[in-house]
Design an enzyme around this catalytic site. Structure first.
Site, PDB file in Angstrom:
ATOM      1  N   HIS A  10      -3.085  -1.267 -15.360  1.00 17.10           N
ATOM      2  CA  HIS A  10      -3.855  -1.807 -16.483  1.00 17.10           C
ATOM      3  C   HIS A  10      -4.750  -0.748 -17.124  1.00 17.10           C
ATOM      4  O   HIS A  10      -5.144   0.230 -16.492  1.00 17.10           O
ATOM      5  CB  HIS A  10      -4.705  -2.999 -16.037  1.00 17.10           C
ATOM      6  CG  HIS A  10      -5.824  -2.634 -15.087  1.00 17.10           C
ATOM      7  ND1 HIS A  10      -7.010  -2.077 -15.515  1.00 17.10           N
ATOM      8  CD2 HIS A  10      -5.935  -2.756 -13.748  1.00 17.10           C
ATOM      9  CE1 HIS A  10      -7.802  -1.875 -14.479  1.00 17.10           C
ATOM     10  NE2 HIS A  10      -7.168  -2.277 -13.386  1.00 17.10           N
ATOM     11  N   GLY A  11      -5.081  -0.976 -18.394  1.00 13.32           N
ATOM     12  CA  GLY A  11      -5.992  -0.093 -19.105  1.00 13.32           C
ATOM     13  C   GLY A  11      -7.413  -0.190 -18.565  1.00 13.32           C
ATOM     14  O   GLY A  11      -7.742  -1.056 -17.748  1.00 13.32           O
ATOM     15  N   THR A  22     -14.504  -2.965  -8.525  1.00 13.71           N
ATOM     16  CA  THR A  22     -14.020  -4.171  -9.194  1.00 13.71           C
ATOM     17  C   THR A  22     -13.266  -5.096  -8.252  1.00 13.71           C
ATOM     18  O   THR A  22     -13.648  -6.243  -8.044  1.00 13.71           O
ATOM     19  CB  THR A  22     -13.119  -3.793 -10.387  1.00 13.71           C
ATOM     20  OG1 THR A  22     -13.802  -2.837 -11.203  1.00 13.71           O
ATOM     21  CG2 THR A  22     -12.801  -5.020 -11.219  1.00 13.71           C
ATOM     22  N   GLU A  88      -5.577  -6.388  -7.408  1.00 11.09           N
ATOM     23  CA  GLU A  88      -6.149  -5.142  -6.922  1.00 11.09           C
ATOM     24  C   GLU A  88      -6.587  -5.308  -5.468  1.00 11.09           C
ATOM     25  O   GLU A  88      -6.785  -6.422  -4.976  1.00 11.09           O
ATOM     26  CB  GLU A  88      -7.346  -4.747  -7.815  1.00 11.09           C
ATOM     27  CG  GLU A  88      -8.101  -3.496  -7.418  1.00 11.09           C
ATOM     28  CD  GLU A  88      -7.236  -2.246  -7.378  1.00 11.09           C
ATOM     29  OE1 GLU A  88      -6.353  -2.173  -6.497  1.00 11.09           O
ATOM     30  OE2 GLU A  88      -7.458  -1.328  -8.186  1.00 11.09           O
ATOM     31  N   ARG A  89      -6.743  -4.203  -4.796  1.00 14.98           N
ATOM     32  CA  ARG A  89      -7.339  -4.195  -3.457  1.00 14.98           C
ATOM     33  C   ARG A  89      -8.692  -4.892  -3.508  1.00 14.98           C
ATOM     34  O   ARG A  89      -9.488  -4.678  -4.426  1.00 14.98           O
ATOM     35  CB  ARG A  89      -7.505  -2.736  -3.023  1.00 14.98           C
ATOM     36  CG  ARG A  89      -8.269  -2.528  -1.738  1.00 14.98           C
ATOM     37  CD  ARG A  89      -8.457  -1.038  -1.521  1.00 14.98           C
ATOM     38  NE  ARG A  89      -9.335  -0.776  -0.396  1.00 14.98           N
ATOM     39  CZ  ARG A  89      -9.831   0.421  -0.104  1.00 14.98           C
ATOM     40  NH1 ARG A  89      -9.530   1.463  -0.870  1.00 14.98           N
ATOM     41  NH2 ARG A  89     -10.616   0.588   0.944  1.00 14.98           N
TER      42      ARG A  89
END
EC number: 5.4.2.11
Length: 211
Positions: A10-11, A22, A88-89
């Site tokens: 992702h950007g 995040t 995500e992790r």
């Protein structure tokens, strides 16, 4: 030769910009992040690919990247499957913290170990190995069969969830994967053989811009 697998990180998100951990938190893309996703989509349009299906995570930054890529290849209404297996992790107790504040609290060396070791998770979170333990089975059951049937499959996800895939696809050791960063919005195009091994890999952009 079988189908095609395209991976796109992702950007840039709002929290990337603010230097925050995040993980499973759900900030949106920044203006730069939107531009990065659109640039990745344009690279794929120039490449001439048309997808049969798309996969993305449960988080808005990956979903928006996926949609922007599909818009760029003129496939805005393509079937897209969203699943938290591609998230995500999970950074656990670090989630939402400024990375500099985390270093001040736990020490630079400890935070570095949490971020860059293969199998040491932060408190309440996942290591890269843990992330791979949920991403890889999902890939094997839901994504790979589509590729092996000859389809062209887009996966828009996150730095660590994609690194755990790249580790196996590229045959990297845990030492090698720790040194690998994936640039935001840069597509990786894999052609797979019928036995699921990689026949070829092309990177459509500058991976040296990774951070």
């Amino acid at each position: 030769m079988s189908g095609t697998l395209v991976l796109v990180r992702h950007g840039q998100s709002d929290w990337n910009l603010k230097n925050l951990f995040t993980g499973w938190r759900d900030p949106d893309l920044t203006e730069l992040g939107i531009e990065e996703a659109m640039a990745g989509g344009k690279a794929l349009a120039d490449y001439g690919i048309k997808f049969d299906i798309a996969f993305t995570s449960d988080l808005i930054r990956a979903q928006r990247t996926c949609q922007l890529v599909l818009d760029a290849v003129d496939q805005s209404s393509l079937e897209t499957i969203r699943d938290q297996a591609l998230n995500e992790r999970d950074y656990g107790d670090l989630s939402g913290l400024n990375k500099d504040d985390a270093r001040a609290k736990w020490g630079e060396e400890q935070v570095h170990i949490w971020r860059r070791s293969y199998d040491v998770p932060p408190p309440g979170g996942e290591s890269l190995r843990d992330t791979g333990a949920r991403v890889w089975p999902y890939y094997l059951t839901d994504i790979l069969p589509r590729v092996l049937s000859g389809e062209k499959v887009l996966v828009a996800a996150h730095g660590n969830s994609l690194r755990s895939l790249v580790m196996v696809l590229d045959g990297l050791t845990k030492e090698q994967i720790l040194k690998l960063n994936l640039a935001t919005g840069v597509p990786m195009v894999y052609k797979l053989n019928a036995d699921s091994t990689v026949a070829s890999k092309e990177v459509l952009g500058d991976m040296s811009a990774a951070h």
